[in-house]
Design a protein around this motif. Structure first.
Motif, short mmCIF file in Angstrom:
data_model
loop_
_atom_site.label_atom_id
_atom_site.label_comp_id
_atom_site.label_asym_id
_atom_site.label_seq_id
_atom_site.Cartn_x
_atom_site.Cartn_y
_atom_site.Cartn_z
N ASN A 172 0.86 -1.10 -0.15
CA ASN A 172 -0.13 0.03 0.02
C ASN A 172 0.82 1.19 0.12
O ASN A 172 1.55 1.65 1.01
CB ASN A 172 -0.78 -0.01 1.17
N ARG A 173 0.80 1.91 -1.03
CA ARG A 173 1.56 3.27 -1.15
C ARG A 173 0.95 4.41 -0.65
O ARG A 173 1.49 5.41 -0.59
CB ARG A 173 2.18 3.32 -2.71
N GLU A 174 -0.47 4.23 -0.48
CA GLU A 174 -1.11 5.53 0.00
C GLU A 174 -1.55 5.42 1.50
O GLU A 174 -2.43 5.66 1.89
CB GLU A 174 -2.45 5.42 -0.58
N PHE A 175 -0.23 5.25 2.29
CA PHE A 175 -0.53 5.24 3.69
C PHE A 175 -0.29 6.71 4.27
O PHE A 175 0.39 7.53 3.64
CB PHE A 175 0.79 4.26 4.39
N VAL A 176 -0.56 6.81 5.40
CA VAL A 176 -0.60 8.00 6.18
C VAL A 176 0.34 7.73 7.57
O VAL A 176 0.33 6.77 7.93
CB VAL A 176 -1.93 8.41 6.84
N SER A 177 1.11 8.98 7.78
CA SER A 177 2.13 8.76 8.66
C SER A 177 2.26 9.96 9.23
O SER A 177 1.92 11.31 8.78
CB SER A 177 3.46 8.39 7.94
N VAL A 178 2.93 9.98 10.59
CA VAL A 178 3.28 11.21 11.21
C VAL A 178 4.72 11.08 11.70
O VAL A 178 5.46 10.29 11.69
CB VAL A 178 2.37 11.37 12.43
N THR A 179 5.30 12.31 11.92
CA THR A 179 6.71 12.21 12.47
C THR A 179 6.94 11.92 13.83
O THR A 179 5.94 11.67 14.48
CB THR A 179 7.48 13.59 12.18
N ASP A 219 -5.30 14.55 15.54
CA ASP A 219 -5.88 15.59 14.36
C ASP A 219 -5.82 14.82 12.89
O ASP A 219 -6.50 14.57 12.22
CB ASP A 219 -5.20 16.66 14.33
N VAL A 220 -4.82 13.92 12.85
CA VAL A 220 -4.55 13.36 11.57
C VAL A 220 -5.53 12.16 11.36
O VAL A 220 -6.43 11.84 10.33
CB VAL A 220 -3.24 12.48 11.40
N LEU A 221 -5.75 11.35 12.56
CA LEU A 221 -6.68 10.28 12.74
C LEU A 221 -8.03 10.76 12.49
O LEU A 221 -8.96 10.24 11.77
CB LEU A 221 -6.90 9.55 14.18
#
Length: 87
Positions: A62-69, A79-81
């Motif tokens: 899956n190349r469309e993942f969401v991450s945080v630093t 907020d991201v969630l």
């Protein structure tokens, strides 16, 4: 747990099992995350005809993942969630 993009499904399953989180991160040689792979991704690839030894992770990840630093605060992560409808 990390795998290389050229790794096969068998290597990814071992990494997923070792990490005990149900996910492995597919990384380039420099360690940069390119995508994620779960046991569900591998199951779907096998149902579509791939085998454990010939399925390259770059095809199923899956190349469309969401991450945080790593420095993201709890509030920033929440907020991201929320923005993605994840509770």
């Amino acid at each position: 747990v990390r795998c290389g993009g050229a790794s096969n499904s068998s290597a990814a399953l071992r990494a997923i099992d070792a990490g005990r989180q149900g996910i492995a991160f597919v990384c380039d040689p420099a360690g940069r995350v390119l995508g994620t792979v779960t046991d569900g991704d591998l199951r779907r690839a096998m149902i579509a005809g791939s085998s454990l030894d010939d399925c390259c992770l770059e095809r199923v990840m899956n190349r469309e993942f969401v991450s945080v630093t790593p420095s993201a605060t709890r509030a920033e992560v929440l907020d991201v969630l929320r923005a993605r409808g994840i509770s």
